[in-house]
Design a protein around this motif. Structure first.
Motif, mmCIF file in Angstrom:
data_model
loop_
_atom_site.group_PDB
_atom_site.id
_atom_site.type_symbol
_atom_site.label_atom_id
_atom_site.label_comp_id
_atom_site.label_asym_id
_atom_site.label_seq_id
_atom_site.Cartn_x
_atom_site.Cartn_y
_atom_site.Cartn_z
ATOM 1 N N GLU A 1 0.835 -1.255 0.099
ATOM 2 C CA GLU A 1 0.030 -0.022 -0.121
ATOM 3 C C GLU A 1 0.939 1.401 0.028
ATOM 4 O OE1 GLU A 1 -2.732 2.018 3.427
ATOM 5 O OE2 GLU A 1 -3.046 0.026 3.037
ATOM 6 N N SER A 2 0.270 2.274 -0.846
ATOM 7 C CA SER A 2 1.268 3.713 -0.641
ATOM 8 C C SER A 2 0.267 4.418 -0.114
ATOM 9 C CB SER A 2 1.598 3.916 -2.044
ATOM 10 O OG SER A 2 0.256 4.092 -2.827
ATOM 11 N N GLY A 3 0.764 5.652 0.355
ATOM 12 C CA GLY A 3 -0.093 6.788 0.731
ATOM 13 C C GLY A 3 0.705 7.228 1.961
ATOM 14 N N PRO A 4 0.326 8.462 2.561
ATOM 15 C CA PRO A 4 1.141 9.123 3.749
ATOM 16 C C PRO A 4 1.055 8.282 5.007
ATOM 17 C CG PRO A 4 -1.248 10.148 3.363
ATOM 18 C CD PRO A 4 -0.950 9.297 1.958
ATOM 19 N N ILE A 5 1.808 8.006 5.809
ATOM 20 C CA ILE A 5 1.653 7.427 7.200
ATOM 21 C C ILE A 5 0.861 7.813 8.018
ATOM 22 C CG2 ILE A 5 3.514 8.813 8.156
ATOM 23 C CD1 ILE A 5 4.832 6.110 9.175
ATOM 24 N N GLU A 6 0.030 7.029 8.728
ATOM 25 C CA GLU A 6 -0.871 7.624 9.797
ATOM 26 C C GLU A 6 -0.306 7.009 11.272
ATOM 27 O OE1 GLU A 6 -4.240 5.506 8.548
ATOM 28 O OE2 GLU A 6 -4.599 6.747 6.544
ATOM 29 N N ALA A 7 -0.910 7.844 12.166
ATOM 30 C CA ALA A 7 -0.488 7.599 13.634
ATOM 31 C C ALA A 7 -1.426 6.227 13.863
ATOM 32 C CB ALA A 7 -0.997 8.690 14.575
ATOM 33 N N PRO A 8 -0.737 5.293 14.709
ATOM 34 C CA PRO A 8 -1.354 4.198 15.234
ATOM 35 C C PRO A 8 -2.427 4.296 16.213
ATOM 36 C CG PRO A 8 0.665 4.338 16.096
ATOM 37 C CD PRO A 8 0.717 5.493 15.358
ATOM 38 N N PRO A 9 -3.468 3.694 16.234
ATOM 39 C CA PRO A 9 -4.467 3.935 17.293
ATOM 40 C C PRO A 9 -3.915 3.572 18.629
ATOM 41 C CG PRO A 9 -5.315 2.262 15.892
ATOM 42 C CD PRO A 9 -3.965 2.651 15.326
ATOM 43 N N LEU B 1 5.124 6.295 15.814
ATOM 44 C CA LEU B 1 4.778 5.895 16.993
ATOM 45 C C LEU B 1 3.596 6.356 17.525
ATOM 46 C CD1 LEU B 1 8.431 5.684 18.290
ATOM 47 C CD2 LEU B 1 7.018 3.755 17.372
ATOM 48 N N ARG B 2 3.358 7.680 17.321
ATOM 49 C CA ARG B 2 2.244 8.341 17.905
ATOM 50 C C ARG B 2 2.151 9.707 17.099
ATOM 51 N NH1 ARG B 2 5.867 9.131 21.984
ATOM 52 N NH2 ARG B 2 6.685 11.287 22.294
#
Length: 568
Positions: A502-510, A552-553
């Motif tokens: 998957e590509s796309g911007p990185i997101e913060a983990p829940p 990480l956050r």
């Protein structure tokens, strides 16, 4: 005569060592068996044998057998064993005796009979070694251990070496070998024991069979050269071994090239394996994670690393590195910590700190002063010396030299006692060096080196533990140097790791858990191994030129340059 209807005596001994002259029988078993009967329905006589007063069972034998050397109510003395066995043999004076690997066990039987005034020459002529018989009758096997031959005959031995289990295995092996005497061609049959000569076949029944089927050969040759995991399976559909491969076809087929180039344990597994299963994975990292989970799910007898036996997740609850009331971890074991205890239980501390250890400590972000605080705490805890004396290391060197033999003895004794505190696959363990000469030849510098390595490795363990807690919930974008066309998203939630292209911007983990205590409660052994695999893969990826971004956050995203300075 029908060989299936003939009765044979089966014997097995478990002993305290390999030499019949100075070792002891600790368990003995025997019984009458016919190949037409089910081994489980046979009456087996099985007894634990009392050790002489003052004799203790070696730790290695305790580990192999599960016996502790403590006598039970129904245990026999050595004299009672001789009497019982003598009576049994007198009742069956002509029957052949089956012993697997008689070269090892027959000397114990001979000594037992001699010690009780019984005739040994007549008995020795009746012994048939099923190990040698299997070599003659089934030459296609890669191993002739009892575990291998019985496994080929569809019986799985337990992990502990116990007499009754070995009697059952020998019975299954004999059922298969008895049938082979009739079906096999005349190759090598002149080596059959004289007592079986009348059963020697008169005709050649054909060429020697292959160990594995043509179906298995076709299956392994058709494997793709992709990443994945593979399972070797026995006749009863039990998974014997789980492995991972970057290229399945090349890895799996490497097991089947040559006969004598494999280790004995691997040859034993290949003798028992009759089928192969595989699971294709997107990446080698996914294969590593799948392998770890599959090993815990199937508990294969031929996997050593990543199993759950004698392993656990440990936490170090101590004032260490200048921190109060903090639990350090997770750690794969407290092996390194325990290895320090012999040094702490003396009144001396080794000399000046090695520059190599100082560089390691600085690299892991551990201040040099923390080590002083830690050592001072240890000394105070054990009441060994005044903290103020710690700063003058040089005055301790000569005293350490005089204590070297005693300290080294304690280090080795601690290692031998800690059977279940072995380091895991994912630790770069700083083992103590093997020094030439006897204990009295050790120098103070030798002991310094041991302590430096152990303390340095403890620093590494704690550093890694901090990162495992961070990776419990993380989002990663990963471009492998070897596969630059694809970008992968690696998500870790509660230590369950998913990989997808998957590509796309990185997101913060829940934010499933925020406190250190909450995170620590989520880490069991399976989770610990998965996080360790991910941590090691990140380190290897950074060294190999992978592009990695770790979130990480919210607001805390580390690219490969930042990770190189913090993780490696």
């Amino acid at each position: 005569m029908n060989l299936k209807e003939e009765s044979f005596i089966l014997f097995d001994f478990q002993t305290s060592g390999t030499n019949a002259d100075d070792c002891y029988i600790i368990e003995a078993g025997w019984g009458l068996y016919r190949a037409e009967d089910r081994p489980e329905n046979t009456v087996w006589y099985n007894h634990q044998i009392k050790l002489p007063p003052g004799v203790h069972l070696p730790a290695r034998i305790q580990h192999l057998t599960g016996l502790l050397g403590e006598a039970k109510e129904d245990s026999l003395t050595y004299a009672e064993l001789g009497a019982a066995l003598g009576t049994f043999l007198e009742c069956h004076p002509t029957l052949a005796i089956l012993i697997h690997y008689a070269r090892f066990k027959q000397p114990f039987l001979t000594r037992l009979l001699e010690d009780h005034g019984l005739d040994t020459s007549a008995v020795s002529k009746r012994v048939i070694c099923t190990y040698q018989l299997a070599k003659n009758l089934v030459p296609q096997l890669k191993s002739y251990s009892l575990r291998a031959v019985a496994g080929y005959a569809n019986y799985s031995l337990g992990e502990k070496k116990r007499t009754k289990d070995h009697l059952l295995a020998t019975a299954y092996a004999w059922r298969y070998l008895e049938n082979s005497i009739h079906l096999a061609e005349a190759y090598e049959l002149t080596q059959l024991p004289e007592i079986l000569a009348e059963y020697r076949p008169a005709v050649d029944m054909g060429s020697k069979p292959n160990l594995h089927t043509e179906e298995l050969r076709t299956k392994r040759l058709a494997l793709p050269n992709e990443a994945g995991i593979y399972f070797f399976v026995d006749r009863s559909d039990r998974v014997l071994y789980v492995g991972k491969a970057r290229q399945l076809k090349a890895r799996v087929n490497s097991y089947f090239r040559g006969k004598k180039t494999k280790g004995s344990r691997l040859n034993e597994m290949l003798t028992r394996a009759v089928d192969l299963r595989v699971k294709i994975c997107q990446t080698e990292l996914e294969a590593l994670l799948e392998e770890s989970d599959a090993i815990k799910r199937h508990n294969p007898p031929y996997n050593i690393l990543l199993t759950q036996a004698s392993r656990g997740v440990h936490w170090l609850n101590a004032k260490i590195f200048g921190k109060d009331n903090l639990v350090w971890g997770p750690l794969s074991s407290l092996w390194t910590w325990h290895s320090l205890q012999p040094f702490l239980e003396t009144s001396s501390i080794p000399g000046s700190r090695a520059a190599r250890l100082e560089r390691l400590m600085g690299k892991k972000g551990i201040a040099d002063s923390w080590l002083d605080e830690s050592l001072i705490h240890w000394l105070s805890k054990y009441g060994l010396a005044e903290p103020s004396l710690l700063l003058n290391f040089g005055d301790k060197a000569q005293h350490l030299f005089t204590l070297a033999p005693a300290i080294w003895k304690e280090v080795r004794a601690e290692r031998s006692r800690s059977v279940d505190e072995k380091p895991s696959e994912w630790e770069s363990v700083a083992e103590e060096e093997e020094f030439a000469g006897e204990n009295e030849d050790l120098t103070a510098e030798d002991l310094h080196a041991i302590l430096y390595k152990t303390l340095g490795h403890l620093c590494y363990q704690i550093h890694r533990g901090r990162w495992l807690l961070r990776l419990l919930e993380a989002e990663i974008t990963w471009e492998f140097a070897a596969d630059s066309k694809a970008k992968y998203r690696v998500s870790s939630h509660h230590g369950v790791i998913n990989i997808r292209e998957e590509s796309g911007p990185i997101e913060a983990p829940p934010a499933y858990s925020t406190s250190r205590r909450e995170r620590s409660a989520l880490i069991n052994l399976a989770c610990f191994d998965r996080l360790s695999i991910l941590y090691s893969a990140i380190k290897r990826g950074l060294q190999g030129g992978d592009r990695i971004r770790l979130c990480l956050r919210p607001g805390l995203v580390l690219d490969e340059n930042s990770l190189r300075t913090q993780i490696i």
